[in-house]
Design an enzyme around this catalytic site. Structure first.
Site, short mmCIF file in Angstrom:
data_model
loop_
_atom_site.label_atom_id
_atom_site.label_comp_id
_atom_site.label_asym_id
_atom_site.label_seq_id
_atom_site.Cartn_x
_atom_site.Cartn_y
_atom_site.Cartn_z
N ARG A 151 2.67 -1.74 -6.05
CA ARG A 151 2.83 -0.48 -6.79
C ARG A 151 4.21 0.15 -6.57
O ARG A 151 4.87 0.57 -7.51
CB ARG A 151 1.74 0.49 -6.31
CG ARG A 151 1.63 1.75 -7.12
CD ARG A 151 0.72 2.77 -6.41
NE ARG A 151 -0.52 2.21 -5.95
CZ ARG A 151 -1.65 2.17 -6.66
NH1 ARG A 151 -1.68 2.68 -7.86
NH2 ARG A 151 -2.74 1.65 -6.14
N CYS B 33 -14.08 3.69 -27.90
CA CYS B 33 -15.41 4.29 -28.05
C CYS B 33 -16.04 4.58 -26.70
O CYS B 33 -17.06 3.97 -26.33
CB CYS B 33 -16.30 3.36 -28.86
SG CYS B 33 -15.78 3.34 -30.56
N GLU B 34 -15.46 5.46 -25.97
CA GLU B 34 -15.97 5.87 -24.66
C GLU B 34 -15.61 7.33 -24.45
O GLU B 34 -14.44 7.70 -24.62
CB GLU B 34 -15.26 5.08 -23.53
CG GLU B 34 -15.52 3.62 -23.49
CD GLU B 34 -16.83 3.25 -22.81
OE1 GLU B 34 -17.40 4.08 -22.07
OE2 GLU B 34 -17.28 2.12 -23.04
N GLY C 215 0.78 -1.23 0.00
CA GLY C 215 0.00 0.00 0.00
C GLY C 215 0.81 1.28 0.00
O GLY C 215 0.24 2.37 0.02
N TYR D 215 -0.28 -1.62 -12.35
CA TYR D 215 -1.73 -1.62 -12.59
C TYR D 215 -2.13 -0.98 -13.93
O TYR D 215 -3.24 -0.49 -14.06
CB TYR D 215 -2.47 -0.96 -11.43
CG TYR D 215 -2.20 -1.62 -10.09
CD1 TYR D 215 -2.58 -2.93 -9.86
CD2 TYR D 215 -1.54 -0.93 -9.07
CE1 TYR D 215 -2.32 -3.56 -8.64
CE2 TYR D 215 -1.27 -1.55 -7.85
CZ TYR D 215 -1.66 -2.86 -7.65
OH TYR D 215 -1.40 -3.47 -6.45
N TYR E 249 -10.39 5.27 -11.55
CA TYR E 249 -10.16 5.95 -10.25
C TYR E 249 -9.94 7.45 -10.41
O TYR E 249 -9.46 8.09 -9.47
CB TYR E 249 -8.88 5.42 -9.58
CG TYR E 249 -8.70 3.94 -9.53
CD1 TYR E 249 -9.52 3.14 -8.74
CD2 TYR E 249 -7.66 3.32 -10.23
CE1 TYR E 249 -9.31 1.77 -8.67
CE2 TYR E 249 -7.45 1.96 -10.16
CZ TYR E 249 -8.28 1.19 -9.39
OH TYR E 249 -8.07 -0.16 -9.30
N ARG F 201 -6.73 3.16 -15.33
CA ARG F 201 -6.77 3.83 -14.02
C ARG F 201 -7.42 5.22 -14.07
O ARG F 201 -8.17 5.56 -13.17
CB ARG F 201 -5.37 3.88 -13.40
CG ARG F 201 -4.78 2.47 -13.16
CD ARG F 201 -3.55 2.49 -12.28
NE ARG F 201 -3.86 2.85 -10.92
CZ ARG F 201 -3.66 4.04 -10.39
NH1 ARG F 201 -3.10 4.99 -11.10
NH2 ARG F 201 -4.01 4.28 -9.16
#
Ligand SMILES: Cc1ncc(COP(=O)(O)O)c(C=O)c1O
Ligand SMILES: N[C@@H](CCCC[NH3+])C(=O)O
Length: 433
Positions: free
Chosen positions: A292, A360-361, A247, A389, A333, A329
């Site tokens: 990470r 397509c977004e 973390g 990630y 997020y 990501r």
């Protein structure tokens, strides 16, 4: 630009691992994940060197979900790390990379029967149980195979952390693990203790991801020590291992204040030693699970700039040849990234761009607003700090092929994962008759 690892600027161009990013584009195409091998190995050694105690054996487990393929698993193995996997697929990968099964910790909040079976067959060192159902399946399998298994239990100490709500894991409404404050949890552990097939060795917790506040980690260690003391009283013996998870937050953009690991890890170790003393416990092993922080700043993504579309006075889109399929990501997020033109490193930033992908977004935006030199189609955009990630969460949405992953070191490039082809996309498809 914050230059991580071996990044350097020469003749207006960015180099990583001694390799010209333009050469990388020419030889491997874009989008391309570029991993800085020397920097990753250095980071692995930073963890093992600075998380070290005279009173317990310290273990560094690489949380492989952050970025996994045979190559990185090989690097973790070479640098004497342990490894954390959360699925049959991750387990398969690290075994194929030649990892010693005894050094594998198997996590996951809903391991299937087949996954548990696989883990037992392969003699995986430690299984971290997340719920009662997993235990029932494990017990059945061990009886059937006449085996025993080293086991830990994931507990949730209910710690509020300063991170995005999707990556908090120890609020009381989290799906992970057993609530530390419920009597059922102690009852469950006593059941494990009484089971001859289970070698119950200790407790695990992970308070969330991308955490900057060291106080959260100190509080976590204290709560875990307190719980280990309760276990010592309840079981009449010490637990052998406490795993404090990962973390540790990293830099993505200006304003991020990551922990300086060379300072933090020795302080963290001393804090752990002192709370152990305070609660009168002496576990033999303490482990941490950085994902990470092991890889993020040492991986970048290269894109080729396509169309540049001026929509309004203050809105110009820069469209690149990848997008949310290679880095989900930002969409998931609202994660922030920096970007640079790797082929115009010495030119002054003079224009603002919204960097979007080709999917397509509407939400396929990699960066809301970045200041760059005047850009043109064909420029080489780099988003640094995509080591964690990004590749591991990539997808084939819109039937995009996943980019290749290359490792660069001392002017050499190795392809760790080849670029997917259109043929790969239909490999598992059946034709309708
Ligand atoms: C159990 C466990 N260990 C380790 C990690 C690695 O976390 P991070 O990548 O934030 O270090 C995670 C992911 O959050 C996790 O769920
Ligand atoms: N995938 C998340 C982190 C999840 C951590 C795993 N428990 C991220 O990109 O930030």
């Amino acid at each position: 630009m914050k230059l991580f690892g071996t990044m350097e600027v020469k003749e207006n161009t960015l180099y990583i691992g001694g390799v010209n990013t333009e050469e990388l584009r020419k030889n491997y195409g874009t989008p391309l994940y570029v991993m800085d091998e020397v920097a990753i190995e250095t980071q692995m050694q930073t963890f093992t060197t600075h998380f070290s105690s005279n009173t317990f054996e310290s273990r560094v487990l690489y949380a492989s979900k952050a970025f996994l393929n045979l190559y990185i698993a090989g690097l973790a193995k070479k640098n004497n790390l342990f490894i954390d996997v959360v699925s049959g697929g991750e387990l398969f990968t690290v075994l194929r990379a030649g990892f010693n099964p005894k050094k594998i910790y198997f996590h996951g909040n809903n391991k299937t029967y087949d996954e548990l079976n696989f883990a037992i067959e392969e003699n995986v060192g430690t299984i971290i149980l997340d719920n009662q159902y997993e235990y029932e399946m494990l017990n059945g399998l061990l009886n059937e195979k006449d085996k025993t298994q080293r086991v830990m239990v994931r507990v949730n100490p209910d710690i509020d952390t300063d991170t995005h709500k999707y990556i908090q894991t120890t609020k009381e409404d989290s799906k992970f693990g057993f609530n530390m404050y419920k009597d059922e949890t102690m009852t469950f552990i006593k059941t494990l203790e009484a089971d001859d097939r289970i070698d119950f060795v200790g407790i695990h917790c992970h308070i969330g991801s991308q955490i900057f506040d060291d106080a959260s980690f100190y509080l976590e260690a204290k709560k875990m020590a307190e719980y280990a003391k309760q276990l010592k009283e309840a079981l009449g013996r010490e637990v052998e291992e406490i795993n404090l998870g990962g973390g540790f937050g990293v830099y993505y953009t200006a304003g991020d204040t990551p922990l300086d690991l060379t300072e933090f890890l020795p302080k963290y170790t001393a804090h752990i030693e002192s709370v152990f003393q305070e609660y009168g416990i002496s576990p033999k092993i303490v482990s941490i699970e950085p994902g990470r922080s092991m890889v993020n700043n040492f991986g970048s993504t290269l894109y080729t700039v396509g169309a540049i579309k001026k929509m309004a006075e203050d809105l110009t889109f820069m469209l690149v040849d990848g997008g949310m399929n290679d880095n989900m990501r930002p969409a998931m997020y609202e994660a922030k990234y920096e970007a640079y033109l790797a082929n115009k490193m010495n030119e002054a930033p003079s224009a603002h761009y919204k960097v979007a992908g080709k999917l397509c977004e509407t939400g396929d935006v990699l960066i809301e607003d970045v200041q760059l030199p005047e850009a043109a189609p064909g420029d080489l955009l780099i988003t640094p700090s995509t080591g964690a990630y990004a590749y591991s969460m990539s997808s084939n949405y819109n039937r995009m092929t996943r980019p290749a992953v290359v490792f660069v070191k001392d002017g050499e490039t190795k392809v760790a994962v080849r670029r997917e082809t259109y043929e790969d996309l239909i490999r598992n498809d059946e034709v309708m008759e």
